[in-house]
Design an enzyme around this catalytic site. Structure first.
Site, PDB file in Angstrom:
ATOM      1  N   CYS A 204     -34.009  57.724  46.993  1.00 23.04           N
ATOM      2  CA  CYS A 204     -34.525  57.729  45.618  1.00 23.04           C
ATOM      3  C   CYS A 204     -35.730  58.649  45.425  1.00 23.04           C
ATOM      4  O   CYS A 204     -36.249  58.772  44.323  1.00 23.04           O
ATOM      5  CB  CYS A 204     -34.858  56.316  45.159  1.00 23.04           C
ATOM      6  SG  CYS A 204     -33.382  55.298  44.961  1.00 23.04           S
TER       7      CYS A 204
ATOM      8  N   GLU B 202     -30.421  48.219  36.815  1.00 18.72           N
ATOM      9  CA  GLU B 202     -30.370  49.597  37.276  1.00 18.72           C
ATOM     10  C   GLU B 202     -28.985  49.950  37.813  1.00 18.72           C
ATOM     11  O   GLU B 202     -28.491  51.049  37.625  1.00 18.72           O
ATOM     12  CB  GLU B 202     -31.436  49.779  38.358  1.00 18.72           C
ATOM     13  CG  GLU B 202     -31.604  51.189  38.831  1.00 18.72           C
ATOM     14  CD  GLU B 202     -32.744  51.327  39.816  1.00 18.72           C
ATOM     15  OE1 GLU B 202     -33.910  51.377  39.367  1.00 18.72           O
ATOM     16  OE2 GLU B 202     -32.477  51.388  41.029  1.00 18.72           O
TER      17      GLU B 202
ATOM     18  N   HIS C  38     -30.957  59.827  28.367  1.00 15.90           N
ATOM     19  CA  HIS C  38     -30.756  61.202  28.833  1.00 15.90           C
ATOM     20  C   HIS C  38     -32.082  61.950  29.034  1.00 15.90           C
ATOM     21  O   HIS C  38     -32.171  63.157  28.815  1.00 15.90           O
ATOM     22  CB  HIS C  38     -29.812  61.971  27.905  1.00 15.90           C
ATOM     23  CG  HIS C  38     -28.395  61.543  28.090  1.00 15.90           C
ATOM     24  ND1 HIS C  38     -27.889  60.399  27.509  1.00 15.90           N
ATOM     25  CD2 HIS C  38     -27.394  62.070  28.824  1.00 15.90           C
ATOM     26  CE1 HIS C  38     -26.625  60.262  27.861  1.00 15.90           C
ATOM     27  NE2 HIS C  38     -26.296  61.246  28.681  1.00 15.90           N
TER      28      HIS C  38
END
Length: 149
Positions: free
Chosen positions: A25, A136, A75
């Site tokens: 990550c 998530e 986005h």
């Protein structure tokens, strides 16, 4: 009068990177987030009120969360502005990408705290934010409860 909880779910796509993290990550990647927003209050008990019987109109809750969270984060790429990722952010911004710079590590835990503050600030005084659930992945989520804070 009874206290009633209402929940509305929102979906958005967001990218992020965790600077200094010791796993995958640390790289820029994205998630299809699901945000459950639960408020609590008493239904309006006034036959002359257009919202009679409602705690809050779902469309009013939707407007708040869309404006404060979904429209901002959908986005977008979220990066911590206090890390070297700022150079990446500046380059993306130059290329007309939607970048959100925050003063925290953009984990689900920190994002949900940010979201709670933004939503609480917009709710009518008689409506309380009860909880948030930020999913998530299909198996991983963070939760925020007013009673814990």
């Amino acid at each position: 009068m009874s206290q009633i909880r209402l929940t509305k779910q929102f979906n958005f796509e967001t990218g992020h990177a965790l600077y200094g993290y010791d796993g995958k990550c640390k790289n820029v990647h994205g998630h299809s987030y699901k945000l459950n927003v639960t408020v609590i209050g008493q239904p309006i008990n006034d036959r002359n009120h257009v919202k009679n019987g409602m705690v809050i109109d779902f469309s009013d809750l939707k407007k708040i969360v869309k404006e404060e969270i979904v429209d901002q984060f959908d986005h977008a790429t979220v990066l911590n502005k206090t890390t070297p990722h700022i150079e990446l952010a500046e380059e993306l911004i130059k290329r007309d990408h939607n970048v959100i710079l925050v003063d925290y590590q953009p984990t689900s835990e920190q994002m949900i705290i940010d979201f709670a503050e933004k939503i609480k600030a917009r709710l009518p005084k008689e409506i309380q934010l009860h909880s948030l659930k930020l999913q998530e992945t299909e198996t991983s989520f963070a939760e925020w409860f007013a009673s814990d804070n």
